[in-house]
Design a protein around this motif. Structure first.
Motif, short mmCIF file in Angstrom:
data_model
loop_
_atom_site.label_atom_id
_atom_site.label_comp_id
_atom_site.label_asym_id
_atom_site.label_seq_id
_atom_site.Cartn_x
_atom_site.Cartn_y
_atom_site.Cartn_z
N TRP A 1 22.01 -40.19 -16.25
CA TRP A 1 22.22 -41.20 -15.20
C TRP A 1 21.99 -40.59 -13.81
CZ3 TRP A 1 22.06 -46.14 -14.69
CH2 TRP A 1 22.55 -46.75 -13.54
N ASN A 2 22.51 -39.37 -13.61
CA ASN A 2 22.36 -38.71 -12.32
C ASN A 2 20.90 -38.33 -12.03
OD1 ASN A 2 25.09 -38.92 -11.78
ND2 ASN A 2 25.56 -36.90 -12.61
N ASN A 3 20.10 -38.19 -13.08
CA ASN A 3 18.69 -37.83 -12.91
C ASN A 3 17.75 -38.96 -13.33
OD1 ASN A 3 18.75 -34.86 -12.16
ND2 ASN A 3 20.07 -34.88 -13.96
N CYS A 4 18.26 -40.19 -13.31
CA CYS A 4 17.49 -41.32 -13.84
C CYS A 4 16.17 -41.54 -13.11
CB CYS A 4 18.33 -42.59 -13.84
SG CYS A 4 18.73 -43.23 -12.20
N LYS A 5 16.07 -41.15 -11.85
CA LYS A 5 14.82 -41.36 -11.12
C LYS A 5 13.74 -40.37 -11.54
CE LYS A 5 16.97 -43.53 -7.18
NZ LYS A 5 17.43 -43.41 -5.82
N GLU A 6 14.16 -39.20 -12.04
CA GLU A 6 13.20 -38.17 -12.45
C GLU A 6 12.81 -38.28 -13.92
OE1 GLU A 6 16.15 -37.01 -10.74
OE2 GLU A 6 15.06 -37.30 -8.88
N VAL A 7 13.65 -38.93 -14.74
CA VAL A 7 13.41 -38.99 -16.18
C VAL A 7 12.82 -40.36 -16.54
CG1 VAL A 7 14.46 -38.84 -18.47
CG2 VAL A 7 15.36 -37.44 -16.60
N THR A 8 11.67 -40.33 -17.20
CA THR A 8 11.05 -41.59 -17.61
C THR A 8 11.74 -42.12 -18.86
OG1 THR A 8 9.42 -40.51 -19.04
CG2 THR A 8 8.80 -40.85 -16.72
N PHE A 9 11.56 -43.39 -19.11
CA PHE A 9 12.15 -44.02 -20.30
C PHE A 9 11.72 -43.30 -21.57
CE2 PHE A 9 11.83 -47.10 -23.78
CZ PHE A 9 13.14 -47.54 -23.84
N VAL B 1 15.00 -45.91 -16.23
CA VAL B 1 16.27 -45.43 -16.78
C VAL B 1 17.41 -45.79 -15.83
CG1 VAL B 1 17.53 -43.37 -17.54
CG2 VAL B 1 15.10 -43.59 -18.03
N CYS B 2 17.12 -45.98 -14.55
CA CYS B 2 18.15 -46.33 -13.56
C CYS B 2 18.64 -47.77 -13.71
CB CYS B 2 17.63 -46.11 -12.15
SG CYS B 2 17.29 -44.37 -11.78
N ASP B 3 17.89 -48.60 -14.41
CA ASP B 3 18.32 -49.96 -14.68
C ASP B 3 19.47 -49.91 -15.67
OD1 ASP B 3 18.44 -52.46 -16.30
OD2 ASP B 3 16.85 -53.10 -14.92
N GLU B 4 20.60 -50.51 -15.33
CA GLU B 4 21.80 -50.40 -16.17
C GLU B 4 21.60 -50.90 -17.58
OE1 GLU B 4 25.51 -51.72 -14.48
OE2 GLU B 4 24.94 -50.95 -12.51
N SER B 5 20.85 -51.98 -17.76
CA SER B 5 20.64 -52.50 -19.11
C SER B 5 19.73 -51.57 -19.92
CB SER B 5 20.05 -53.91 -19.06
OG SER B 5 18.77 -53.89 -18.44
N VAL B 6 18.77 -50.95 -19.27
CA VAL B 6 17.89 -49.99 -19.96
C VAL B 6 18.71 -48.75 -20.33
CG1 VAL B 6 15.89 -48.47 -19.69
CG2 VAL B 6 15.80 -50.83 -18.84
N PHE B 7 19.51 -48.27 -19.39
CA PHE B 7 20.36 -47.11 -19.66
C PHE B 7 21.32 -47.40 -20.82
CE2 PHE B 7 24.09 -44.45 -19.18
CZ PHE B 7 23.52 -43.19 -19.02
#
Length: 170
Positions: free
Chosen positions: A50-58, A7-13
């Motif tokens: 976005w702020n929690n992108c490392k904790e939230v899976t796709f 989710v941290c990848d800008e294109s995925v987000f």
């Protein structure tokens, strides 16, 4: 393949935002109305994603933004209840429209609101997604995590209740 998407990848987000932002807005609008500003809530929900992108899976991103936005709306409703206790808003008491038209419009709107209030929340959300947004039954089923048959049943029963309440629609 989706397991490798971050989710941290800008294109995925961006793809998550493009896929769910409109549906999230419509869901919030139909469930809570426009007085709690669903546009801002959608934006804030995606900021939190976005702020929690490392904790939230796709795979969990959609559920995350829907749950976060729902919680924000409920918090806003609680806040507004407190505000309303301390403040009384006087509505505008003039208009340039024909009084007869205004009266008919208000009467129809009241009938429509009364009819919508007789629906269960599930019926109302499914009905408004279908009739206002033009969503297909399968899309509604996917959004609400129900089967297509359940979505169809909710829409059909909601429409019958509204028709029974508003004789002008018959």
């Amino acid at each position: 393949m989706t397991q490798n998407k971050s989710v941290c990848d800008e294109s995925v987000f961006a793809s998550i935002y493009n896929s769910y932002a409109k549906d999230l807005h419509n869901y919030l609008y139909y469930k809570y109305g426009d007085r709690y500003d669903p546009n801002d809530t959608v934006q804030e929900a995606f900021v939190k994603l976005w702020n929690n992108c490392k904790e939230v899976t796709f795979e969990k991103a959609k559920g995350f933004v829907f749950m976060v936005s729902k919680n924000m709306m409920l918090n806003e409703i609680k806040h507004q209840k407190v505000v309303l206790k301390h403040q009384q808003v006087k509505p505008k008491d003039y208009t340039n429209e024909n009084p007869e038209f205004i009266l008919e419009k208000e009467q129809f709107y009241k009938k429509y609101q009364r009819a919508l209030s007789k629906l269960t929340e599930d019926q109302r959300v499914a009905f408004l997604l279908c009739k206002t947004e033009g969503k297909k039954h399968q899309e509604i089923a996917d959004m609400l995590n129900i089967t297509k048959k359940v979505a169809e049943y909710r829409i059909y029963t909601a429409f019958n209740i509204i028709k029974a309440e508003i004789k002008e629609l018959n």
